[in-house]
Write an enzyme that holds these catalytic residues in place. Structure first.
Site, short mmCIF file in Angstrom:
data_model
loop_
_atom_site.label_atom_id
_atom_site.label_comp_id
_atom_site.label_asym_id
_atom_site.label_seq_id
_atom_site.Cartn_x
_atom_site.Cartn_y
_atom_site.Cartn_z
CB SER A 87 -0.92 0.14 1.36
OG SER A 87 -0.44 0.14 2.44
CE LYS A 92 -2.60 2.24 4.43
NZ LYS A 92 -1.85 1.09 4.89
#
Lengths: 143, 422
Positions: free
Chosen positions: A64, A101
């Site tokens: 991701s 993230k």
């Protein structure tokens, strides 16, 4: 592509099987002219870690964050002493799981992936989010 | 006025287990001793469930797990690493500190002038360790070591506090000491507290008020120091160099019960070999080896505990002598017909190898002593790699592996056990 020569690897870094023991006295010749210029070998720890007591390594699982140059199985250097800012890449615990993230503080608290395949995670009221620390580097191994 | 601090990690082992398990933030946690025998650490939630310190795991297991508690085998690789981080941070904050145990350190707050600064430092210190390592600590600040222990006790039990307590005026100190039973004071054990109770001394305040001369006459200078420290007179210094170890213990609980001497012998030999390795690693020599064996306290069959020691004519660190000594003791203390469940070996009466007095009747000359040292060094070097050299007396399986069925990953010391993101 330019390549910079960084330095030699020291014998101490070699695996034990490479190290030779000299049991007999070794005959000595003229001392090395480099002796006066010896410098300590390049140390990756020094380059990657500023605050050892607060730095932890975390392994990435998943792709991701691919566009931030963080591949699956990369090792993250996470410094817990750095205050995470808007735009920092962080390791956070979200509802009990660690995630890596990009942190967005404004206009709305959000954890952004760096791969169009994934959706941003907007933090809902009542969700449990703790920032563990700021990612200062990622190590991707190729071989 | 002098300011000292005691920094003490809250429920340290249980807190360590939480650092990389955010899902366990509010879940009760207990940590078990080697071999998963007893509870040696409890999170706040586990304490609230009534789990007592030191309780045998099998006694509370069922009730604890059905109530949703989480249990871990001890993971000293993790605790040791996190402890080192906490100590490094503290070391960067003060000029002088003493690491007192894996989860406690005394600090000399030379730069602190008044109570406000002391509080500020305490809060800063607590926040930093919480943020950098993820371990909660509490901090007791006072003019003497004994009083920092009292302050830490207050910081722990005072509800809604910041985890920081500063005791620096006589009135506050007297107020706290009146509510503190003497057995809670640093250095006062059960025996001493019973003796003091017999004299009508129950609270720390009563002890503080007792005549120093009487204490010295009836007890010792050690207790006198404690009394002076309670009065605010600093007598116990901060030792910034670690004391060398004074004894080495290697012990295990067995999975099965052992009733046969021939089965026990090689196990004791394994303990002896391991203990001797530790001894040489500490660069010490010992003059005494002791062996203990015991049956289970929770066993309905007859009980026996055996303990005895063997003195060497001079301090030594040779595995073969320690093996020889331990064998003699075992033969003496072992009793036929008892189901032994625990045994161990203890090396004590240390002296530093460079200051060894040679015995007059020591038959070995310097040369053979040197050879023995070289032999032991060679074996240690080989055993620290893949190779294993065994003494004939040992059990071939080596030291019975510690039973750890519920151990967490070595998150900070092993490449293959790092925490992972989802």
């Amino acid at each position: 592509m330019t390549v910079n020569y960084l330095g030699l690897i020291s014998a101490n870094d070699l695996p034990a099987s490479f190290t030779k023991f000299f049991v007999e006295p070794v005959s000595v010749g003229f001392p090395s002219p480099a002796n006066d210029y010896l410098e300590s070998p390049i140390d990756l720890n020094k380059y990657l870690i500023k605050n050892g007591a607060a730095t932890f390594l975390v392994r990435v699982s998943g792709d991701s964050m691919l566009n931030a140059n963080i591949a699956d199985q990369a090792i993250l250097i996470v410094d817990r002493s750095l205050k995470p800012k808007h735009g920092s890449i962080v390791v956070a615990s979200l509802d009990g799981d660690f995630v890596c993230k990009r942190l967005q503080l404004k206009p709305r608290l959000c954890l952004l992936p760096e791969n169009p395949k994934y959706e941003p995670i907007y933090i809902q009221h009542g969700q449990d989010l703790d920032i563990m620390g700021t990612v200062t580097a990622a190590i991707n191994k190729f071989e | 006025m002098k300011f000292l601090a005691l920094v003490d990690c809250d429920n340290f082992y249980a807190s360590c287990e939480r650092v990389f398990r955010p899902d366990l933030k509010k879940v009760p946690i207990v940590v078990l001793s080697n071999n998963d025998g007893c509870v040696i650490a409890r999170s706040k939630e586990a304490k609230a469930m009534g789990i007592k310190m030191g309780v045998p795991w099998f006694k509370v297991k069922k009730a604890y797990l059905t109530q949703g508690g989480k249990v871990f085998s001890s993971n000293f690789a993790l605790y040791g690493d996190l402890s080192k981080r906490v100590m490094n941070i503290l070391d960067g904050m003060v000029k002088k500190m003493e690491i007192y145990s894996i989860d406690e350190a005394f600090l000399d707050l030379q730069h602190i002038q008044n109570k406000n600064q002391a509080y500020e430092f305490g809060i800063y210190c607590r926040n930093t360790i919480r943020q950098w390592v993820g371990i909660p600590v509490r901090i007791g600040i006072a003019p003497t070591k004994t009083l920092t222990k009292v302050a830490s006790h207050v910081a722990k039990h005072a509800n809604g506090g910041m985890g920081v307590c500063c005791l620096n005026n006589q009135k506050d100190i007297a107020h706290i000491l009146k509510t503190l039973p003497i057995r809670e004071i640093w250095g006062i054990g059960n025996n001493l507290s019973r003796q003091l109770n017999q004299m009508g001394i129950y609270s720390a305040y009563e002890l503080m008020q007792t005549d120093i001369r009487l204490i010295r006459k009836k007890f010792s200078v050690v207790l006198e120091r404690t009394v002076r420290e309670l009065r605010g007179e600093s007598c116990i210094q901060i030792e910034d160099h670690a004391d060398p170890k004074k004894q080495i213990v290697v012990s295990r609980s067995f999975r099965g019960k052992i009733e046969n001497l021939e089965v026990l012998k090689p196990l004791i030999s394994n303990f002896a070999v391991r203990a001797a390795e530790k001894l040489r690693h500490e660069k010490q020599k010992c003059s005494q080896v002791s062996v203990f064996i015991s049956t289970s306290r929770f066993n309905k069959r007859p009980q026996h505990r055996g303990f005895s020691s063997f003195q060497f004519p001079y301090p030594m660190d040779d595995t073969r002598s320690i093996l020889m000594g331990s064998k003699k003791i075992l033969a003496k203390i072992f009793k036929e017909g008892y189901p032994y469940s625990k045994a161990g070996i203890l090396l004590s009466h240390f002296s530093h190898p460079t200051f060894i007095q040679q015995s007059l009747f020591q038959s070995k000359d310097q040369q053979s002593l040197k050879q023995n040292t070289n032999l032991m060094e060679a074996i240690d070097a080989l055993n620290s790699n893949q190779t294993q050299i065994y003494y004939a007396a040992q059990h071939p399986a080596g030291l019975s592996p510690i039973q750890k069925s519920m151990v967490s990953p070595k998150y900070t010391t092993n490449w293959w056990e790092l925490p992972t993101t989802k």
